[in-house]
Each structure stands twice: as structure tokens, then as C-alpha cells.
Scaffold this motif. Sequence first.
Motif, PDB file in Angstrom:
ATOM      1  N   LYS A  20       0.757  -1.223   0.071  1.00  0.00           N
ATOM      2  CA  LYS A  20      -0.037  -0.098  -0.030  1.00  0.00           C
ATOM      3  C   LYS A  20       0.757   1.183  -0.092  1.00  0.00           C
ATOM      4  O   LYS A  20       0.493   2.332   0.253  1.00  0.00           O
ATOM      5  CB  LYS A  20      -0.918   0.206   1.302  1.00  0.00           C
ATOM      6  CG  LYS A  20      -1.791  -1.168   1.015  1.00  0.00           C
ATOM      7  CD  LYS A  20      -2.727  -1.087   2.293  1.00  0.00           C
ATOM      8  CE  LYS A  20      -3.642  -2.255   2.445  1.00  0.00           C
ATOM      9  NZ  LYS A  20      -3.251  -3.652   2.735  1.00  0.00           N
ATOM     10  N   GLY A  21       2.086   1.163  -0.500  1.00  0.00           N
ATOM     11  CA  GLY A  21       3.012   2.135  -0.310  1.00  0.00           C
ATOM     12  C   GLY A  21       3.384   2.592  -1.724  1.00  0.00           C
ATOM     13  O   GLY A  21       2.502   3.302  -2.381  1.00  0.00           O
ATOM     14  N   ASP A  22       4.596   2.827  -2.056  1.00  0.00           N
ATOM     15  CA  ASP A  22       5.194   3.820  -3.110  1.00  0.00           C
ATOM     16  C   ASP A  22       5.047   3.016  -4.344  1.00  0.00           C
ATOM     17  O   ASP A  22       6.030   2.225  -4.855  1.00  0.00           O
ATOM     18  CB  ASP A  22       6.753   4.118  -2.923  1.00  0.00           C
ATOM     19  CG  ASP A  22       7.024   4.969  -3.860  1.00  0.00           C
ATOM     20  OD1 ASP A  22       6.238   5.628  -4.588  1.00  0.00           O
ATOM     21  OD2 ASP A  22       8.407   5.093  -4.025  1.00  0.00           O
ATOM     22  N   TRP A  23       4.017   2.829  -4.838  1.00  0.00           N
ATOM     23  CA  TRP A  23       3.930   2.126  -6.342  1.00  0.00           C
ATOM     24  C   TRP A  23       4.572   2.420  -7.553  1.00  0.00           C
ATOM     25  O   TRP A  23       4.873   3.908  -7.586  1.00  0.00           O
ATOM     26  CB  TRP A  23       2.278   2.022  -6.454  1.00  0.00           C
ATOM     27  CG  TRP A  23       1.457   1.351  -5.607  1.00  0.00           C
ATOM     28  CD1 TRP A  23       1.995   0.295  -4.724  1.00  0.00           C
ATOM     29  CD2 TRP A  23       0.136   1.577  -5.431  1.00  0.00           C
ATOM     30  NE1 TRP A  23       0.814   0.159  -3.743  1.00  0.00           N
ATOM     31  CE2 TRP A  23      -0.250   0.618  -4.194  1.00  0.00           C
ATOM     32  CE3 TRP A  23      -0.782   2.322  -6.029  1.00  0.00           C
ATOM     33  CZ2 TRP A  23      -1.706   0.564  -3.773  1.00  0.00           C
ATOM     34  CZ3 TRP A  23      -2.058   2.398  -5.594  1.00  0.00           C
ATOM     35  CH2 TRP A  23      -2.507   1.619  -4.387  1.00  0.00           C
ATOM     36  N   LYS A  24       4.983   1.631  -8.309  1.00  0.00           N
ATOM     37  CA  LYS A  24       5.676   2.143  -9.491  1.00  0.00           C
ATOM     38  C   LYS A  24       4.946   1.767 -10.691  1.00  0.00           C
ATOM     39  O   LYS A  24       4.395   1.009 -11.133  1.00  0.00           O
ATOM     40  CB  LYS A  24       7.203   1.546  -9.400  1.00  0.00           C
ATOM     41  CG  LYS A  24       8.149   1.790  -8.218  1.00  0.00           C
ATOM     42  CD  LYS A  24       9.286   0.649  -8.296  1.00  0.00           C
ATOM     43  CE  LYS A  24      10.214   1.003  -6.975  1.00  0.00           C
ATOM     44  NZ  LYS A  24      11.517   0.210  -6.968  1.00  0.00           N
ATOM     45  N   GLU A  25       5.575   2.661 -11.560  1.00  0.00           N
ATOM     46  CA  GLU A  25       5.036   2.322 -13.185  1.00  0.00           C
ATOM     47  C   GLU A  25       5.942   1.356 -13.793  1.00  0.00           C
ATOM     48  O   GLU A  25       7.366   1.471 -13.752  1.00  0.00           O
ATOM     49  CB  GLU A  25       4.843   3.688 -13.900  1.00  0.00           C
ATOM     50  CG  GLU A  25       3.754   4.440 -13.572  1.00  0.00           C
ATOM     51  CD  GLU A  25       2.556   4.075 -14.085  1.00  0.00           C
ATOM     52  OE1 GLU A  25       2.343   3.257 -15.187  1.00  0.00           O
ATOM     53  OE2 GLU A  25       1.366   4.167 -13.269  1.00  0.00           O
ATOM     54  N   PRO A  26       5.495   0.696 -14.632  1.00  0.00           N
ATOM     55  CA  PRO A  26       6.562  -0.405 -15.426  1.00  0.00           C
ATOM     56  C   PRO A  26       7.142   0.394 -16.292  1.00  0.00           C
ATOM     57  O   PRO A  26       6.677   1.314 -16.891  1.00  0.00           O
ATOM     58  CB  PRO A  26       5.666  -1.422 -16.011  1.00  0.00           C
ATOM     59  CG  PRO A  26       4.316  -0.768 -16.052  1.00  0.00           C
ATOM     60  CD  PRO A  26       4.030   0.149 -14.901  1.00  0.00           C
TER      61      PRO A  26
END
Length: 249
Positions: A223-229
Motif C-alpha cells: 500500500k506504499g510507493d507504487w511504481k510504473e512499469p
Amino acid sequence: MGKNKLAKFEEMKAFEHVVQAPYKTVKHHDFHLKGKWANVFFGNDNPLVVELGCGKGEYSVELAEKYPDKNFLGVDIKGARLWKGSKIALEKELKNVGFLRTNIEIIDQFFGPNEVDEIWLTFPDPQMKKFRKRLTSTVFLKRYQPFLKENGIIHLKTDSRFQYSYTSALVHLNEFDVIAETDNLYESEILDDTLRIKTFYEKQWLSRGIKIKYLAFRFGENKGDWKEPEHKFEKDDYRSFGRSARDMP
């Protein structure tokens, strides 16, 4: 605007199961039904399922018929499209389905914390040039997270190889919990009565030989720092009907 559209908009004003709140009427303040959809709008405490970009509302209506113990809310900005689904729901006297006409960009202003049990994204525009507009981008996922319950499910049903590949990569990169995933739904073992529901446009995609993809996932522990592929995904060589759509796998 054509007279037919104007007539539909006027008729829809009288529909008690339709709420119209486009951006210009909401702007930056919370909506009066935020956190109250089940109790106030539907008059019960059943689970709430939201379909974003519902178009004519066919999926929401059929889901409501199949699951009378759940509440379904279709969301779209196109009023003429919403009229179709809302009219059908009215004729069928379905009490567990409603529609919200608004901009999905401000969807987080309409739901309270942990208010929504499931989100359906049915054939969204893949937005191949602008990731920030994709309904499965981290931009939108961060808008959904506050109002989606902890174990809430996001369903993606799409004809787009680009949309599916991008979303799958994002989901795996961020270690979300994958519930189901297939690039050929109608030949897969996960196909059930819910996934067999076909919208008008889905039937046309299928008639052209285009495979339907499906992905269902939860946020899980991440639920934290999500990344883009960072991967470059192969773009679809068609957009939609009327704009060079043609047969392709």
C-alpha cells in the motif's frame, strides 16, 4: 447537441436511480452521498460494486440481475450512454443498480473510506499515449485505494493487448495479489456466468476475432510507493469501432 440527446438528458433528470454530478458541479468539495451510498441511495447495507466507464451500463444492469444481494453503481460522463442502462434498469424495476454521471478523474470525491467492495473496469480506453489517463495506472489506483475495502477486488476486462500487458506488468511489479489472469478469457478455465456477460461492443470485438483479456487483483500488503512499469508495450493497431478497427488476435 441533437434533440434526441437533449430529450434523453431531460428524461434522465426524473430518474431517482441516476445522480448527475459532472466536474463543474462538484469541483473540489465532497459529494453529499460520499460514505452514504448503501444506506441513503440504495436503502440497505449490502456490498457496493462500482463499474467505472460503464458506457451504456449493460454490465452493471446484468450484474444487478444476477446478484440481488449487492448494490451496483455504474459511472460514466456520457449522459446519452447512461440513459440506455438507466432506462433498462427502470423497466426491469431493479432496485439494486444506479448510475452516477461524473468525471472519473474526481471519483475519489464520491466515496468514503472503505465504502466500495469491488471495482469493475470494462473495456476502458487504453490511453496508449498518456499513462496518467489510464484507469489502471498508479495515478488512478491511488484514487481508488482510500475508498476500496482492504480486500477489495479490481476487475479489468479488455479487448486491448496494450491495456492488458501494461496492467499485468504493473500488478506484478508492485506485487499486488493476483486473483485471476488470462489473455484469452473465453478459452480459459476461469470463465463463469459473471465473466460471460457481454456488452454491445464486446460482442463486436468477439465477432472480429479479437480475444478478450481479464485480470482481477487486490492491493494486498503493498500500500506504499507504487511504481510504473518501464517496459515499452506493443501498441494496439486499432482504437475503436468507426476508427480503423479490424480483425486481429
